[in-house]
Scaffold this active site. Structure first.
Site, PDB file in Angstrom:
ATOM      1  CG  HIS A  36      -7.913   4.372  -9.802  1.00 19.74           C
ATOM      2  ND1 HIS A  36      -8.957   3.843  -9.884  1.00 19.74           N
ATOM      3  CD2 HIS A  36      -7.277   3.745  -8.850  1.00 19.74           C
ATOM      4  CE1 HIS A  36      -9.086   2.586  -9.295  1.00 19.74           C
ATOM      5  NE2 HIS A  36      -7.925   2.697  -8.688  1.00 19.74           N
ATOM      6  CG  ASP A  38      -5.437   2.468  -6.071  1.00 18.37           C
ATOM      7  OD1 ASP A  38      -6.492   1.759  -6.483  1.00 18.37           O
ATOM      8  OD2 ASP A  38      -4.494   3.079  -6.704  1.00 18.37           O
ATOM      9  N   GLY A 145       1.206  -0.885  -6.536  1.00 17.48           N
ATOM     10  CA  GLY A 145       1.366  -0.185  -8.111  1.00 17.48           C
ATOM     11  C   GLY A 145       2.500  -1.019  -8.719  1.00 17.48           C
ATOM     12  N   GLY A 146       2.793  -0.749  -9.936  1.00 17.01           N
ATOM     13  CA  GLY A 146       3.842  -1.222 -10.768  1.00 17.01           C
ATOM     14  C   GLY A 146       4.097  -2.568 -11.027  1.00 17.01           C
ATOM     15  CG  ASP A 173      -6.857  -0.629 -10.762  1.00 18.49           C
ATOM     16  OD1 ASP A 173      -5.820  -0.483 -11.136  1.00 18.49           O
ATOM     17  OD2 ASP A 173      -7.288  -0.652  -9.886  1.00 18.49           O
ATOM     18  N   GLY A 195      -1.650   3.856 -13.400  1.00 18.14           N
ATOM     19  CA  GLY A 195      -0.704   4.366 -12.401  1.00 18.14           C
ATOM     20  C   GLY A 195       0.895   4.610 -12.952  1.00 18.14           C
ATOM     21  CB  SER A 196       3.866   2.682 -12.549  1.00 18.39           C
ATOM     22  OG  SER A 196       3.275   1.492 -12.823  1.00 18.39           O
TER      23      SER A 196
END
Ligand code: DX5
Ligand code: ZN
Length: 218
Positions: A36, A38, A145-146, A173, A195-196
């Protein structure tokens, strides 16, 4: 895209921007379904990430199909990234006025995703849902993110699900981890973007296995 009933997993490398090559190669060695990417234009969201040239390099390095998430304001930018021919190209419902760009991207043989922010009503996306391949529910405000998962977004997933043709994939997401993947599955999601939770770990595959849950776990 959802043949075996197992949760599909797409890995966001947004948090690894400074050591992108190494992270993309780490994802290559996992069972993840997609990589993915971004893309942020500094307008639709404050951050600016993944210019076209960087995504070109990522595409060269990745053995995983690209799942490109455009957080951009301009339709011309969508058209530009379509030149990369990713497997899936997702842009936001908040930037479109009609289905012209959907039809254009489809005509290139690219799967089209339509993303919807947590604050946007599903009535906005309804006219387009069966013209696209994937709906991407944002479970955080886009741009970073995160962040923490917003569980209330699952109510929107449940509300939209009955209106979707069987082959439209529901992806989610933002803030996805081993604690919330099960409720995502129960709400009707076919795919998660993470992600994270994955990239902050040494062992990506161990984390991915926890997300790739089958029918029986829900
Ligand atoms: C947020 C992005 C997400 C995000 C995922 O704007 O679209 O793809 O980077 O990262 P985590 O899983 O850390 O929320
Ligand atoms: Zn994303």
């Amino acid at each position: 895209m959802k043949e075996d009933g197992k949760m599909k997993v797409s890995i966001s490398v947004l948090g690894c921007y400074d050591n992108l090559e190494e992270s993309v190669k780490k994802v290559n060695n996992t069972s993840a379904n997609y990589l993915h990417v971004d893309v942020m234009d500094g307008k639709f969201v404050l951050n600016r990430k993944f210019p076209y040239e960087i995504v070109e390099i990522v595409k060269e390095i990745s053995v995983k199909p690209l799942d490109v998430h455009l957080m951009v304001e301009s339709i011309d930018t969508v058209k530009k990234y379509a030149e990369l021919k990713p497997e899936i190209l997702t842009f936001h419902i908040e930037i479109i006025k009609d289905d012209e760009i959907i039809n254009y991207v489809k005509s290139l043989g690219i799967k089209v995703g339509l993303a919807i922010n947590p604050e946007t009503s599903i009535s906005k996306i309804m006219p387009y849902v069966n013209s696209v391949d994937l709906i991407l529910f944002m479970s955080v405000n886009p741009g970073l993110g995160g962040q923490s998962f917003k569980p209330e977004v699952l109510e929107k997933v449940k509300a939209l699900k009955p209106y979707l043709k069987g082959d439209v994939v529901i992806s989610i997401d933002g803030g996805i981890n081993d604690k919330n993947v099960k409720v995502c599955k129960e709400a009707g999601c076919d795919m998660v973007v993470s992600g994270s939770f994955v990239t902050n770990s040494e062992d990506y595959e161990e984390k991915i296995k926890k997300l790739s849950i089958g029918k029986r776990t829900c």
